[in-house]
Enzyme design. Structure first.
Site: not given
Length: 676
Positions: A469, A613
Site C-alpha cells: 500500500e 499490527e
C-alpha cells in the site's frame, strides 16, 4: 539481531509477560494498567474485552452493529451495553484496586474463559470468570466466587450502563415470578447515534440457593444512562459463596424486535442454569479444538499458536454470514470494517481447519454482491467491484482521505479467490452454483472491463493501489494483475464444472495481462518500481497463494530480493509470514523459522502476548497477522496446498528447533497430517 531479541526479552519481562509453558493458559500476575492490552473473549457474535480493573469490562462489541458517528463519515462499530460491569461491596465498602493484592488474570484458550482472582484485604479471596457463550450467540456469563476469611456481608450489583455515543436510553426492570423460579430482569435499550439501530441488553442473576431462598433483589435507577440491581448476603468465615450474571445483547441489525428478544434470550439462559450453560459452552469449544496445530519441541510457540487459533475461532461464527475485521471483535479498530484481511489472510487458515466457519466469510460477500455490482456501475465498469472497506450493507466505506477506497481494486480478486478456494476444499457444487458462480462470473466480468487493451500482451491494469500500500496509483501491479488473471481463470473453470459456457473473453484477457520483470530477472512490483522499500508482501504472493510463479528458482530470487526491502518497523506481520511459508516449501527450515518468529514476536503486547499490527505497535488484537502466521504453519511448514481437487500435502521443511508438526481435523474429511 541478537541485541534486538535480548532487548525484546527484557521488555517482555518488564511488562509482566508470562513465559508459561502451558499450551492452553496465558497468565498474568504482574498487571500494570499503563501497559495493559486486554484480551478478548468472544463467540463470533459478541466480544468482551478485558480490563485491569476488578469487575470491569473495557468493551462489549457485536458483529454487524454499525452506525455513522464522527469517525471519517463512514459506518463504525458500536460499543454495546456493558452488561457485565458490576460492583461488589464487602462490609459496606466497595472493592477498589488499592484494596486488593495478589491479582492474577488468566485466559483459558481451550474453553474460552477469562478469570480474574485477587485477595481483598484480609477478608476474602475473590475470583470471577466470564464467557461469551459459544452455543448462544448473543449471550454472556460471568461467574463470581467469594471465599470468606472472616464473617462478612457482601452486596453484589449488576450495573447496566449505556456507552456515551448512544442516545434515547430507556431503562427497564421487571420480575417474572413463577412457582419454580423468580427472574429479575435488568434491561436497557438505546438508539445508535443516527437512530438507525435499536440496541438492547438484558441480564439477570443466577443464584446458587434453591428457589424461595435466593437473596432479595433491589432495583436502583441512578441516571438516564445507568441503572442497577443488587442483592446482599452474609457469608461465614471459611465458606465460599457463588453467584452468576447471565445476559444477552442484540440489536435491530440482528432481530426485528431486539428489546423483547434480549429479555427472551436472557430468560432462556437463566432457565438453562449455570452448570448447563458452561457445559454446553465447553463442549462447543472441544469440538472446535478437534482442528488444531501441534508443535512438538517449542512450548512457547505452541502457546502462541493456540492464541492465534483461539482468536480466529473467537471472531468467526458458523451460520452468521459475517466476516471479521482486522481486529475481529477485540474493539473498535478499523471501524469494524471488512478488508482483504478477511478474504486473503484469515480465510485460508479457517478454511482448512473449519470449512463451516469459513463459509460465513464467503456468504458475507455473496449477500453483498448486488452492492458490489452497483459499485462497478458507479465507477464505469461491468460486473461486480467489491469495496475496499465493507461494513453492514456492502457499499464502499473507506474514508475519503484514503486512496485505497477508489483504487485498491485487488480486493475484488481476493474475494473471488476465497470463493474458488471454498469450492476447492468442499467440492460443494450446489454451493458453487447458487453462490459461488454468481460472484466468480461477476468479478471476472469486472476484470474484463477493467483492463486497458493496448495490444497483445498489454492488457494493462493501470492506476491502482498495490497490495504493497505504499505504492499508490501505479500501473500493472504484480499482485493485482496476477490476482485478476486467477479470477478470470477460476471463473472459466467454474463454468465448465457447472456445464455453463464460459465467456471466451475471460481467458483471452487473462492471457494478455502482463507480469513485469526487472533487468535482474526479479518480478517487478509495478511498472515504476525501482527498489523502494515495501510495506508488505506483494510480488511474493504470486508464488503463494496465487501460484502464478511456480519455478522454485524464481520464487527464491523474488524472495531474496524483496525480503531486503521490508523495513524493521511500520510493516504488518503477514509479510514475514509469507516469507516463512515460502522458505519452508523451498526446504530452508531455518530461514523459514527466522521469519516465522519475526512475523509476530516483536508485535506482542503485555500482559497476554496479544498481537499488534506492527512491530512495537499498540493496537491489538491483529487477527490479520494471526491469519498470516497460521498460514505459514499450515501451508508452509505443514505443506498443505489447496487445489481444484481438494487439499493435498506438498514437501516442506521444519526448523531444527521443532521435532514434529501435527495438523489435526483438516478439511471436510477431518484428516490429520504430520511433518517430522
Amino acid at each position: 539481531m541478537l541485541k534486538r531479541l535480548l532487548l525484546l526479552h527484557f521488555l517482555l519481562l518488564a511488562y509482566g509477560f508470562s513465559f508459561s509453558q502451558d499450551a492452553w493458559k496465558i497468565s498474568a500476575d504482574q498487571i500494570d494498567p499503563s501497559h495493559y492490552y486486554g484480551v478478548t473473549v468472544a463467540n463470533g457474535m459478541i466480544g468482551i474485552v478485558s480490563s485491569p480493573e476488578p469487575f470491569k469490562v473495557k468493551d462489549v462489541v457485536l458483529a454487524g452493529a454499525y452506525d455513522l458517528y464522527g469517525r471519517g463519515r463512514v459506518s463504525n462499530f458500536l460499543r454495546s451495553f456493558n452488561l457485565l460491569n458490576m460492583k461488589l461491596s464487602v462490609d459496606d465498602r466497595e472493592i477498589a484496586t488499592k484494596d486488593i493484592a495478589n491479582m492474577k488474570q488468566e485466559l483459558d484458550m481451550h474453553h474460552a474463559s477469562f478469570t480474574t482472582s485477587f485477595d481483598y484485604t484480609d477478608k476474602a479471596i475473590i475470583s470471577y470468570t466470564y464467557y461469551a457463550l459459544r452455543q448462544l450467540p448473543f449471550s454472556v456469563l460471568m461467574d463470581i466466587s467469594i471465599k470468606a476469611r472472616k464473617d462478612i456481608s457482601i452486596t453484589g450489583s449488576s450495573v447496566m450502563e449505556a456507552p456515551d455515543a448512544l442516545k434515547d436510553v430507556q431503562n427497564y426492570y421487571n420480575e417474572i415470578d413463577r412457582p419454580h423460579v423468580l427472574i429479575s430482569l435488568l434491561t436497557s435499550s438505546a438508539k445508535s447515534p443516527t437512530g438507525k439501530l435499536l440496541m438492547c441488553a438484558s441480564n439477570t442473576f443466577l443464584f446458587s440457593e434453591p428457589h424461595g431462598q435466593e437473596p432479595r433483589v433491589i432495583h436502583e435507577m441512578w441516571d438516564n444512562n445507568m441503572h442497577l440491581m443488587k442483592f446482599s448476603k452474609k457469608i461465614k468465615a471459611g465458606e465460599t459463596y457463588r453467584f452468576s450474571i447471565v445476559g444477552s445483547s442484540i440489536t435491530s441489525a440482528h432481530h426485528d424486535d431486539p428489546l423483547n428478544e434480549a429479555e427472551r434470550l436472557t430468560i432462556f439462559a437463566k432457565l438453562q442454569g449455570r452448570d448447563r450453560l458452561i457445559a454446553f459452552h465447553e463442549k462447543a469449544w472441544d469440538e472446535l479444538w478437534k482442528s488444531d496445530i501441534l508443535i512438538d519441541g517449542d512450548a512457547q510457540a505452541q502457546q502462541d499458536v493456540h492464541s492465534m487459533l483461539y482468536h480466529l475461532y473467537s471472531f468467526v461464527r458458523e451460520g452468521s454470514a459475517y466476516s471479521p475485521s482486522p481486529m475481529g471483535l477485540s474493539g473498535l479498530g478499523y471501524n469494524g470494517h471488512v478488508f482483504w484481511d478477511a478474504d486473503l489472510w484469515m480465510f485460508p487458515a479457517l478454511l482448512v481447519l473449519h470449512p463451516e466457519l469459513a463459509k460465513s466469510l464467503v456468504d458475507y460477500r455473496y449477500n453483498r454482491l448486488e452492492a458490489a455490482k452497483q459499485n462497478a456501475f458507479a465507477n464505469g465498469y461491468k460486473g461486480a467491484m467489491y469495496p475496499w472497506e465493507s461494513a453492514g450493507t456492502g457499499v464502499e466505506e473507506t474514508p475519503v482521505w484514503a486512496l485505497s477506497g477508489p483504487f485498491e481494486h485487488h480486493i475484488t480478486a481476493d474475494v473471488a479467490l476465497a470463493v474458488w478456494s471454498y469450492y476447492s476444499v468442499t467440492q460443494d457444487k450446489n454451493w458453487l452454483k447458487e453462490k459461488g458462480w454468481p460472484i466468480l462470473s461477476a468479478t471476472a466480468d469486472f476484470w474484463a472491463s477493467r483492463v486497458e487493451r493496448n495490444g497483445e500482451g498489454h492488457y494493462d491494469i493501470k492506476n491502482v493501489v498495490a497490495a504493497d500500500e505504499w505504492a499508490e496509483n501505479v500501473d500493472n501491479n504484480a499482485f493485482t494483475n496476477a490476482a485478476a488473471k486467477a479470477n478470470l481463470q477460476n471463473a472459466t473453470e467454474a463454468a465448465k464444472l457447472l456445464g455453463i459456457a464460459p465467456n471466451p473473453d475471460w481467458m483471452h484477457v487473462a492471457a494478455n495481462i502482463p507480469i513485469l520483470k526487472m533487468d535482474n530477472g526479479v518480478t517487478q512490483e509495478h511498472a515504476s518500481y525501482h527498489g523502494e522499500g515495501i510495506k508488505q508482501a506483494d510480488v511474493n504472493l504470486l508464488a503463494y497463494p496465487l501460484k502464478e510463479i511456480t519455478n522454485p528458482e524464481q520464487v527464491k530470487k523474488d524472495l531474496q530480493y524483496y525480503e531486503t526491502r521490508v523495513p524493521n518497523e511500520g510493516t504488518p506481520a503477514m509479510t514475514q509470514a509469507v516469507f516463512a511459508l515460502l522458505y519452508a516449501r523451498l526446504g530452508d527450515g531455518e530461514k523459514a523459522y527466522h521469519f516465522f518468529r519475526d512475523a509476530y514476536l516483536p508485535n506482542l503486547d503485555p500482559p497476554f502476548r496479544v498481537i499488534a499490527e506492527t512491530k512495537g505497535g499498540t493496537n491489538p488484537y491483529f487477527a490479520t497477522g494471526a491469519g498470516g502466521v497460521l498460514q505459514s504453519l499450515l501451508m508452509g511448514f505443514g505443506g498443505l496446498d489447496i487445489t481444484a481437487k481438494g487439499i493435498i500435502q506438498v514437501k516442506s521443511k521444519l526448523p531444527k528447533a521443532w521435532k514434529n508438526l501435527t495438523l489435526t481435523g483438516i478439511g471436510i474429511e477431518k484428516k490429520n497430517y504430520t511433518v517430522k
